[in-house]
Write a protein that holds these residues in place. Structure first.
Motif, PDB file in Angstrom:
ATOM      1  N   TYR A  42      21.673  37.620  -9.411  1.00 58.05           N
ATOM      2  CA  TYR A  42      20.824  38.353 -10.343  1.00 58.05           C
ATOM      3  C   TYR A  42      21.629  39.469 -10.983  1.00 58.05           C
ATOM      4  O   TYR A  42      22.282  40.252 -10.293  1.00 58.05           O
ATOM      5  N   ASN A  43      21.588  39.533 -12.304  1.00 54.99           N
ATOM      6  CA  ASN A  43      22.292  40.572 -13.045  1.00 54.99           C
ATOM      7  C   ASN A  43      21.317  41.241 -13.992  1.00 54.99           C
ATOM      8  O   ASN A  43      20.839  40.610 -14.926  1.00 54.99           O
ATOM      9  N   GLY A  44      21.034  42.511 -13.735  1.00 52.70           N
ATOM     10  CA  GLY A  44      20.205  43.266 -14.662  1.00 52.70           C
ATOM     11  C   GLY A  44      21.053  43.677 -15.853  1.00 52.70           C
ATOM     12  O   GLY A  44      22.160  44.181 -15.692  1.00 52.70           O
ATOM     13  N   LYS A  45      20.563  43.411 -17.028  1.00 52.89           N
ATOM     14  CA  LYS A  45      21.320  43.746 -18.222  1.00 52.89           C
ATOM     15  C   LYS A  45      20.359  43.922 -19.380  1.00 52.89           C
ATOM     16  O   LYS A  45      19.192  43.586 -19.298  1.00 52.89           O
ATOM     17  N   ALA A  56      12.620  40.217 -32.928  1.00 48.91           N
ATOM     18  CA  ALA A  56      13.610  40.662 -31.951  1.00 48.91           C
ATOM     19  C   ALA A  56      12.954  40.767 -30.573  1.00 48.91           C
ATOM     20  O   ALA A  56      11.862  41.302 -30.427  1.00 48.91           O
ATOM     21  N   VAL A  57      13.621  40.227 -29.570  1.00 49.42           N
ATOM     22  CA  VAL A  57      13.130  40.230 -28.200  1.00 49.42           C
ATOM     23  C   VAL A  57      14.216  40.836 -27.324  1.00 49.42           C
ATOM     24  O   VAL A  57      15.387  40.471 -27.417  1.00 49.42           O
ATOM     25  N   ARG A  58      13.827  41.774 -26.472  1.00 49.97           N
ATOM     26  CA  ARG A  58      14.783  42.380 -25.556  1.00 49.97           C
ATOM     27  C   ARG A  58      14.680  41.692 -24.207  1.00 49.97           C
ATOM     28  O   ARG A  58      13.600  41.609 -23.621  1.00 49.97           O
ATOM     29  N   TYR A  59      15.798  41.160 -23.730  1.00 51.76           N
ATOM     30  CA  TYR A  59      15.779  40.586 -22.392  1.00 51.76           C
ATOM     31  C   TYR A  59      16.471  41.546 -21.440  1.00 51.76           C
ATOM     32  O   TYR A  59      17.335  42.324 -21.825  1.00 51.76           O
ATOM     33  N   THR A  60      16.054  41.512 -20.190  1.00 48.67           N
ATOM     34  CA  THR A  60      16.468  42.544 -19.258  1.00 48.67           C
ATOM     35  C   THR A  60      17.338  42.047 -18.121  1.00 48.67           C
ATOM     36  O   THR A  60      17.930  42.862 -17.430  1.00 48.67           O
ATOM     37  N   ALA A  61      17.404  40.746 -17.900  1.00 50.81           N
ATOM     38  CA  ALA A  61      18.157  40.257 -16.752  1.00 50.81           C
ATOM     39  C   ALA A  61      18.525  38.797 -16.942  1.00 50.81           C
ATOM     40  O   ALA A  61      17.963  38.095 -17.784  1.00 50.81           O
ATOM     41  N   SER A  62      19.465  38.360 -16.132  1.00 46.06           N
ATOM     42  CA  SER A  62      19.772  36.940 -16.059  1.00 46.06           C
ATOM     43  C   SER A  62      19.889  36.560 -14.590  1.00 46.06           C
ATOM     44  O   SER A  62      20.308  37.363 -13.756  1.00 46.06           O
ATOM     45  N   ALA A  63      19.486  35.345 -14.302  1.00 43.10           N
ATOM     46  CA  ALA A  63      19.563  34.812 -12.945  1.00 43.10           C
ATOM     47  C   ALA A  63      20.357  33.516 -12.998  1.00 43.10           C
ATOM     48  O   ALA A  63      20.056  32.635 -13.799  1.00 43.10           O
ATOM     49  N   LEU A  64      21.377  33.425 -12.154  1.00 40.87           N
ATOM     50  CA  LEU A  64      22.229  32.236 -12.083  1.00 40.87           C
ATOM     51  C   LEU A  64      21.954  31.508 -10.778  1.00 40.87           C
ATOM     52  O   LEU A  64      21.842  32.129  -9.717  1.00 40.87           O
TER      53      LEU A  64
END
Length: 110
Positions: A42-45, A56-64
């Motif tokens: 999990y990477n918060g970004k 426009a959409v703001r995303y907050t994280a990615s999960a691998l």
């Protein structure tokens, strides 16, 4: 030939529950296809993307995830419960090896 794992299970240390949906039921609510409880990287970004309505959409994280978390589903939609927060899946990618197998799955969460 064995392809290298780009997201090995050793780096997946954050527990996550991913609820994947497949269409809507007769009431209009999302139909739950599968719930996957596993570990992820999990990477918060923060970042910006444009959705299908050109907003426009703001995303907050990615999960691998190592491998394919739901091989029976073509599209990955739904939400994820991670670190006490419920985040919506904005985009999903399945990185494939040259032989067609899935190397890892990435979910962009907002």
């Amino acid at each position: 030939m064995k392809w290298p794992e780009l997201v090995p299970p050793a780096v997946c240390r954050v527990p996550i529950a991913v609820t994947l949906t497949n269409g809507n039921d007769e009431d209009g609510a999302p139909r739950v296809a599968v719930v996957v409880e596993t570990m992820c990287n999990y990477n918060g970004k923060g970042g910006w993307s444009v959705d299908e309505r050109r907003q426009a959409v703001r995303y907050t994280a990615s999960a691998l995830f190592s491998g394919d978390i739901a091989p029976e589903l073509v599209h990955l939609t739904g939400w994820a419960d991670v670190l006490g927060a419920r985040l919506t899946i904005h985009a999903a990618d399945r990185a494939r090896n040259p032989d067609g197998t899935v190397n890892y799955t990435r979910l962009e969460l907002m």
